[in-house]
Design a protein around this motif. Structure first.
Motif, short mmCIF file in Angstrom:
data_model
loop_
_atom_site.label_atom_id
_atom_site.label_comp_id
_atom_site.label_asym_id
_atom_site.label_seq_id
_atom_site.Cartn_x
_atom_site.Cartn_y
_atom_site.Cartn_z
N GLY A 20 40.21 24.74 40.91
CA GLY A 20 40.69 23.96 42.73
C GLY A 20 42.10 24.84 42.70
N LEU A 21 43.36 24.62 41.67
CA LEU A 21 45.03 23.91 41.33
C LEU A 21 44.02 25.58 42.18
N ALA A 22 44.19 27.01 40.97
CA ALA A 22 45.02 27.73 41.94
C ALA A 22 43.76 29.09 43.03
N THR A 23 43.02 27.47 43.11
CA THR A 23 43.00 28.60 44.61
C THR A 23 43.49 28.23 46.11
N ALA A 24 44.05 26.91 45.75
CA ALA A 24 45.09 26.19 46.66
C ALA A 24 46.69 27.13 46.27
N ALA A 25 46.80 27.66 45.02
CA ALA A 25 48.02 28.19 44.91
C ALA A 25 48.24 29.80 45.23
N ILE A 26 46.63 30.38 45.38
CA ILE A 26 46.97 31.86 45.71
C ILE A 26 46.89 31.75 47.40
N GLN A 27 46.29 30.68 48.07
CA GLN A 27 46.13 30.37 49.05
C GLN A 27 48.52 30.20 50.17
N ASP A 47 35.33 39.21 43.84
CA ASP A 47 35.87 39.43 45.80
C ASP A 47 36.51 37.43 46.36
N LYS A 48 35.89 36.75 45.47
CA LYS A 48 36.12 35.28 46.36
C LYS A 48 37.83 35.15 45.90
N ALA A 49 38.39 35.68 44.68
CA ALA A 49 39.28 35.31 44.71
C ALA A 49 40.22 35.95 45.93
N LYS A 50 39.71 37.35 46.18
CA LYS A 50 40.45 38.15 46.85
C LYS A 50 40.68 38.13 48.51
N ALA A 51 39.43 37.09 48.40
CA ALA A 51 39.25 36.59 50.12
C ALA A 51 40.22 35.43 50.26
N LEU A 52 40.00 35.44 49.71
CA LEU A 52 41.10 33.67 49.21
C LEU A 52 42.80 34.51 49.40
N GLY A 53 43.13 35.70 49.45
CA GLY A 53 44.31 36.42 49.47
C GLY A 53 45.39 36.54 48.21
N ALA A 54 44.44 36.85 47.31
CA ALA A 54 44.91 37.36 46.20
C ALA A 54 44.90 39.52 46.22
N ASP A 55 46.06 39.84 46.33
CA ASP A 55 46.36 41.41 46.45
C ASP A 55 45.76 41.91 44.49
N HIS A 56 45.53 41.34 43.53
CA HIS A 56 44.73 41.89 42.57
C HIS A 56 43.87 40.75 41.42
#
Length: 185
Positions: A20-27, A47-56
């Motif tokens: 949860g912490l990182a998913t909010a931080a990525i966004q 793919d889930k992390a990229k969908a949140l906005g992660a570039d890499h």
């Protein structure tokens, strides 16, 4: 985020892009215009992390994240590392920083003690910051950023009291993307 000095376009590294912490931080970092790099422990989280906005997204079980970060940044390193894993990733996090970069530590899930290469610390003019939450004066700013940029909290699963053991095993096995919510009723 405010004390880390994030700037638009600057590269930032978040560890463990699934909880949860990182998913909010990525966004939030993406909303601020940062180039977001995150680590994950399995390919199904990429793919889930990229969908949140992660570039890499780097699978740290397959690649040494610090080497990939150095390649992605053309050997310069990232401006900021948000480090909440602890002992297992701390040395690599320091290697991922650019000269004058900042490592913000706010957790220690893999252990509370680690060694620091002091020569690297002073030669690269790195800054180590400990964070134990948010000061009240930063809360309004953080909430505004979240309201303007977060899709919604990422929920992995909801469980009742009878399923707590299974949920804890999933957390321990790092088989979670987002938060596990405990239903009270």
């Amino acid at each position: 985020f405010d004390s880390a000095g994030l700037d638009p376009g600057k590269p930032i590294l978040f560890h463990a892009g699934g909880p949860g912490l990182a998913t909010a931080a990525i966004q939030l970092a993406k909303k601020m215009g940062c180039t977001v790099i995150t680590t994950v422990g399995s390919n199904d989280k990429i793919d889930k992390a990229k969908a949140l906005g992660a570039d890499h997204v780097i699978n740290y079980r397959e690649d040494r994240f610090e080497g990939v970060v150095r390649k992605l940044t053309k050997k310069k390193g990232v401006d900021v590392v948000f480090e909440h894993v602890g002992a297992d990733t701390f040395a690599g996090s320091m290697l991922s920083l650019k000269r004058g970069g900042r490592l913000v530590t706010c957790g220690s899930t893999s252990g509370v003690s680690t060694q620091v290469n002091l020569m690297q610390l002073f030669q690269q003019q790195l800054k180590l910051l400990g964070s134990f939450g948010c000061r009240m004066e930063n809360m309004a700013n953080a909430m505004q950023k979240m309201a303007a940029g977060l899709v919604a909290p990422v929920i992995d699963t909801e469980v009742g009291f009878d399923d707590i053991d299974a949920a804890l095993k999933r957390m321990e096995g790092r088989d979670v993307f987002g938060k596990i919510i405990l239903r009270v009723s």
